[in-house]
Design a protein around this motif. Structure first.
Motif, PDB file in Angstrom:
ATOM      1  N   ILE A 148      -7.856   7.201   3.350  1.00  0.00           N
ATOM      2  CA  ILE A 148      -8.358   5.964   3.954  1.00  0.00           C
ATOM      3  C   ILE A 148      -8.552   4.918   2.847  1.00  0.00           C
ATOM      4  CG2 ILE A 148     -10.167   4.887   5.328  1.00  0.00           C
ATOM      5  CD1 ILE A 148      -8.687   6.962   6.926  1.00  0.00           C
ATOM      6  N   VAL A 201      -7.463   3.676   9.290  1.00  0.00           N
ATOM      7  CA  VAL A 201      -8.596   3.970  10.174  1.00  0.00           C
ATOM      8  C   VAL A 201      -8.111   4.070  11.615  1.00  0.00           C
ATOM      9  CG1 VAL A 201     -10.853   3.203  10.983  1.00  0.00           C
ATOM     10  CG2 VAL A 201     -10.185   2.801   8.604  1.00  0.00           C
ATOM     11  N   GLY A 214     -14.486   5.526   8.996  1.00  0.00           N
ATOM     12  CA  GLY A 214     -13.318   4.995   8.302  1.00  0.00           C
ATOM     13  C   GLY A 214     -13.583   3.643   7.670  1.00  0.00           C
TER      14      GLY A 214
END
Length: 352
Positions: A15, A21, A53
């Motif tokens: 991420i 995300v 995220g």
């Protein structure tokens, strides 16, 4: 198919920016739909993944998010769910309790994300060190259990991710609980990619087929069953808490250890490749106590990691322990799997 067998639903995401995300959120809601979670619960899970995220994008260095299906905790518990583990080497949290309060933010946002995660997760644990990073574990199950469930005999956690640049992990793992003992199995397919993954998954299928046998006999069964694959390194640990014993057998470079406080008991494997060339399969027996911790990992994790360098970590949820060890001792040139198992420890909700 049993939930413990849905290995392809153990997913890993790097991420670094917002599009990643979105990919993690879509995968999580797809897993939830496949498990039969309601649309409302799917929406709540999507919110959790989005908040975790986005926190990684805003605050983390080397942020990663792991998703896996989690099975019911006991025969009296019909709930299934998804476990999320967020791993980073960011600035860490100075005050976890403050970060979990609505309205608190260090990034100029509304500050409601962590509070929402705390409200929606049935289990939430955080291990953070200022300046070194944070690992967060959240378990999201379908609804509430109608009756109290008995404490499980053992609990475990696992992190598994493919070699960077690969879409599929060549490692696989399996867990089986049989009456008064639990079996833990990790297999590393030779090389990387789909062929390695096929070999390791077939090894797990054979492990499940022969699970009623001794560790030595299980590996012998695996060896015969995967002869048409490229082969695997594998190890199995049978934990018998009532007898205070671990029975272990391994072929190749799957490392096994029993940790307890400052002690680290390495377990013995023999050289070879299951499915191809094995000179000797031998079972070894080790002592197991109430405060013992089982560690199995593929060679995507360095063996030099010492859990005692992390104050209080050994009594935390095994998934959280797996996340910390993975973060700090992973090797980026290989698939990596780390599995931790312990007897359940007394912990408070939203443990920090």
């Amino acid at each position: 198919m049993e939930i413990g067998e849905i290995l392809e639903r153990s997913l890993a995401f790097s991420i670094d920016e917002s599009s990643q995300v979105g990919a993690a959120r879509r995968s999580a809601t797809g897993m939830a739909a496949a498990l039969g979670l309601s649309e409302a619960r799917q929406g709540e899970l999507a919110l959790m993944v989005t908040e975790l995220g986005n926190n990684l994008v805003r605050h983390a260095a080397q942020g990663e998010l792991f998703l896996r299906v989690i099975e019911p905790e006991s025969e009296a518990d019909s709930s299934v769910g998804i476990e999320l583990i967020a791993v980073d080497k960011g600035p860490g949290m100075i005050s976890v309790s403050q970060c979990l309060q609505d309205g608190y933010s260090t990034a100029g946002t509304s500050g409601t994300g962590m509070g929402a995660i705390a409200r929606l997760a049935q289990t939430l644990e955080i291990y953070t060190v200022p300046g070194e990073g944070t690992v967060l574990l959240a378990q999201f199950r379908d609804g509430t259990r109608p009756v109290p469930t008995p404490t499980p005999l053992m609990e475990y956690g696992v992190i598994s991710r493919p070699k960077p640049g690969q879409d599929i992990c060549g490692d696989s793992w399996g867990v089986e609980h049989l009456r008064e003992k639990s079996l833990y199995f990790v297999a590393d397919g030779l090389g990387h990619g789909p062929d390695a993954a096929r070999a390791s998954r077939e090894a797990v299928y054979a492990f499940r087929k022969y699970r009623e046998r001794s560790p030595t006999e299980i590996l012998e069964g695996v060896h015969s069953a995967i002869s048409k694959t490229r082969g695997v390194a594998a190890a199995i640990a049978e934990v018998d808490p009532a007898a205070g014993l671990v029975r272990f057998a391994g072929i190749g470079n799957i490392a096994g250890s029993i940790l307890s406080g400052t002690q680290n008991q390495s377990m013995v494997s023999h050289n070879g490749i299951l499915g191809h060339q094995v000179r000797k399969i031998q079972e070894f027996t080790y002592l197991w106590t109430a405060d013992s911790l089982l560690l199995l990992h593929s060679d995507g994790l360095s063996s030099r990691g010492q859990i005692e360098r992390y104050p209080g970590l050994i009594v935390r949820h095994p998934g959280l322990i797996a996340g910390v060890l993975y973060r700090d001792f992973k090797r980026d040139h290989d698939d990596a799997t780390v599995l931790i198992a312990t007897r359940p420890r007394a912990r408070t909700e939203a443990s920090v």
